[in-house]
Write a protein that holds these residues in place. Structure first.
Motif, PDB file in Angstrom:
ATOM      1  N   ILE A  23       0.834  -1.204   0.000  1.00 41.00           N
ATOM      2  CA  ILE A  23       0.000   0.000   0.000  1.00 41.00           C
ATOM      3  C   ILE A  23       0.865   1.248   0.000  1.00 41.00           C
ATOM      4  N   ALA A  24       1.939   1.240   0.788  1.00 40.48           N
ATOM      5  CA  ALA A  24       2.844   2.394   0.801  1.00 40.48           C
ATOM      6  C   ALA A  24       3.411   2.657  -0.587  1.00 40.48           C
ATOM      7  N   LYS A  25       3.746   1.587  -1.303  1.00 38.76           N
ATOM      8  CA  LYS A  25       4.259   1.748  -2.662  1.00 38.76           C
ATOM      9  C   LYS A  25       3.179   2.297  -3.590  1.00 38.76           C
ATOM     10  N   SER A  26       1.927   1.858  -3.394  1.00 38.46           N
ATOM     11  CA  SER A  26       0.824   2.354  -4.220  1.00 38.46           C
ATOM     12  C   SER A  26       0.589   3.841  -4.009  1.00 38.46           C
ATOM     13  N   LEU A  27       0.922   4.329  -2.824  1.00 41.92           N
ATOM     14  CA  LEU A  27       0.673   5.740  -2.502  1.00 41.92           C
ATOM     15  C   LEU A  27       1.831   6.652  -2.845  1.00 41.92           C
ATOM     16  N   GLU A  28       2.906   6.097  -3.377  1.00 43.66           N
ATOM     17  CA  GLU A  28       4.060   6.921  -3.740  1.00 43.66           C
ATOM     18  C   GLU A  28       3.653   7.957  -4.792  1.00 43.66           C
TER      19      GLU A  28
END
Length: 611
Positions: free
Chosen positions: A255-260
């Motif tokens: 999810i953190a990567k999706s929010l980059e």
């Protein structure tokens, strides 16, 4: 029966297709089947045909009368993920899953209203960054593992309100946090304050599963309260998708990567990425929250939860709750949560004031306050500075847990022992006498009664005032409460008064805990290295010993604390009075005194911080 269920499923599937198929009739008979049907078989066949024909007719009529499909689903309409959350819904599984993943899109108008309501027209990028970089996560530190960590200023009002409800579940409903399907049907508000409960404060022993379930139920309770206990809206992001379970490995990392690179700097950004689902039962809301809880742990979590609460209440009702709807809910210049946000999360309404009920200003104008008793309460430093007056609804909540407000931050104060809210002997006696006095007060609340009413009060409360004092009080023809109360304070307990030579009658001694979720340097938890001691950055939990003396106690004896004899000793042994350490002071003590006047506090280590 199996054939009948198959026909019903067929009729439901027909209603989801673009063009109506031929209605299902009876199954063709095998070549070797007998020419004549039995009466039972014939009856079943006719029933199937009638059911299929009726389903086809309803489908055609519905399509003929259906209104045009709107361009976007309303954010407050019930999504199919809510309506079809139960087993046996009849909807195709792939349809239910798709709508649960994506949710409904906000209309452009709703996105503009929502963004303007929260941030206003001239919000800075710094404030937007604060609200876009705060997840809802527990502290990794064992001593504060029950607490939610805050990294920057701004969303503390949201985190503190959730934290207060989390503590309610961890302290007073630990048995309900075991594994199993989420369930909120245990009548949360049924326990009365007379039911004594002392909770464990061994927070390092809490399991991750228990904390996760406490968080889930707290969030669900808040959202349903905002939705008048009729609905809860859960906001998520389209860039992630709703089917979080499909991720392999660490969901938080994915999810953190999706929010980059994602930033929300305008209503258009909000419209592009925000998706919402509406649930009309607590069970379906909890399941919906559980499916996307990793999204709320992400850096967008606090903002998404605020949006969820606002949409659960309804944007028009939010504006109607407020005294000045033109002001943003996130206040400038530092981006703090307004009192309206905190009140929304605590009581379900975005009212701006903390007094009870409404304040009539005349001319049809009024100011809105808290309308009912709440689960967890609120105290503020501003009351000690005479900027406001917190009402009894917030001061005396169902559970001994309070969000604490300062000029710039929100923290949480709580007691593991519910008896801190109970009236002691002094308070109970005062309430009894005051109630009898007010019943005789014919002045509209002016605080004085007639001589006849005064004698009635003495009879009802069994107070034996010396005749000379009675004559003095009655000399003017009416009795003022303040003068009568002073006589009661000076009158010995044996005669129905409140004077007690032991000094124990009105004394309270109890423990409070204060939690500040923002990471601060803690010298008490410093780590020793070759270069010296290095303070640990972590949230802070402080235990306070609180002593509340009787109101009439002279100042020099205010810090006396009763030390009761142990259970192994004779009950006839005289209770000792010992002198504790000198009282300590911090701004938090001023907040505590708005709830317990004249309270004195002691703690070990650094002073508790409310900033």
């Amino acid at each position: 029966m199996a054939d009948q269920e198959e026909d019903l499923q067929m009729a439901l599937r027909m209603s989801m297709q673009n063009s109506p198929p031929e209605p299902k009739r009876s199954k063709p008979r095998d070549a070797d089947s007998p020419a004549e049907e039995s009466s039972e078989v014939k009856t079943r066949r006719l029933q199937r045909e009638l059911m299929a024909t009726a389903a086809e007719r309803r489908m055609l009529d519905a399509r003929a009368n259906a209104p045009p499909t709107p361009p976007a689903a309303s954010p407050v309409s019930v999504s199919r993920s809510a309506a079809g959350s139960g087993s046996g819904s009849g909807l195709a599984p792939n349809v239910v899953r798709k709508e649960r993943q994506l949710g409904a899109e906000l209309s452009v108008g709703d996105a503009k209203q929502l963004f303007s309501m929260v941030f206003g027209a001239e919000v800075s990028k710094g404030i937007l960054a604060q609200w876009s970089n705060q997840g809802i996560r527990f502290s990794p530190d064992p001593e504060t593992s029950m607490g939610l960590v805050q990294h920057e200023g701004g969303p503390c009002g949201v985190l503190a309100a959730i934290q207060a409800l989390v503590l309610k579940y961890l302290l007073f409903y630990p048995d309900g946090l075991g594994k199993g399907a989420p369930n909120m049907h245990h009548n949360l508000g049924s326990r009365t304050l007379s039911s004594h409960c002392v909770a464990s404060t061994n927070f390092s022993s809490l399991s991750e599963d228990a904390k996760a379930r406490a968080l889930l139920r707290s969030m669900g309770e808040i959202l349903f309260s905002c939705g008048s206990n009729e609905r809860a809206v859960v906001a998520t992001l389209s860039v992630i998708g709703g089917d979080v379970e499909r991720f392999e490995g660490s969901k938080d990392e994915v999810i953190a990567k999706s929010l980059e690179g994602l930033s929300i700097e305008s209503a258009a950004d909000l419209h592009k990425v925000l998706r919402v689902n509406t649930y009309t039962t607590q069970e379906s809301a909890l399941r919906g929250l559980e499916a996307v809880i990793p999204v709320f742990r992400s850096r967008m979590g606090a903002l998404l939860f605020l949006i969820s609460a606002l949409l659960s209440r309804g944007l028009d009702l939010i504006q109607a709750d407020r005294d000045d709807p033109s002001l943003p809910l996130v206040t400038a210049p530092f981006g703090h949560a307004s009192q309206e946000i905190v009140n929304l999360l605590l009581c379900g309404q975005a009212v701006p004031n903390v007094f009870d009920g409404k304040m009539d200003l005349g001319g049809g104008m009024s100011l809105k306050g808290i309308s009912r008793t709440v689960e967890v309460g609120f105290l503020t430093l501003l009351e000690s500075l005479n900027f406001c007056k917190v009402g009894q609804y917030l001061k005396c909540p169902k559970w001994p847990i309070w969000v604490v407000g300062s000029e710039s931050h929100y923290t949480v104060l709580f007691a593991p022992d519910t008896s801190v809210q109970d009236e002691n002997e002094l308070e109970g006696r005062e309430s009894q006498i005051r109630k009898a006095f007010d019943a005789q007060d014919q002045s509209g609340g002016g605080g004085f009664i007639s001589v006849e009413g005064f004698h009635q009060v003495l009879r009802e409360t069994n107070v034996k005032v010396p005749s000379e004092k009675v004559d003095l009080l009655c000399s003017t023809g009416f009795i003022v409460w303040s003068e009568f109360w002073q006589v009661i304070l000076d009158l010995d307990k044996s005669m129905g008064g409140l004077k007690d030579s032991t000094g124990l009658m009105g004394k309270k001694v109890f423990d409070l805990y204060h939690f500040n979720g923002i990471a601060k340097s803690d010298l008490n938890g410093s780590q020793v290295s070759s270069g010296g001691e290095t303070p640990v950055q972590r949230p802070r939990l402080t235990k306070l010993r609180v002593s509340v003396p009787p109101r009439w106690t002279p100042e020099e004896y205010m810090t006396d604390v009763a030390v009761s004899s142990s259970g192994n000793e004779s009950k006839s042994q005289v209770t000792e009075i010992s002198k504790p350490e000198p009282p300590q002071h911090a701004p938090l003590v001023d907040c505590i005194r708005t709830r317990w006047p004249r309270a004195v506090c002691n703690w070990v280590g650094d002073a508790p911080s409310i900033v």
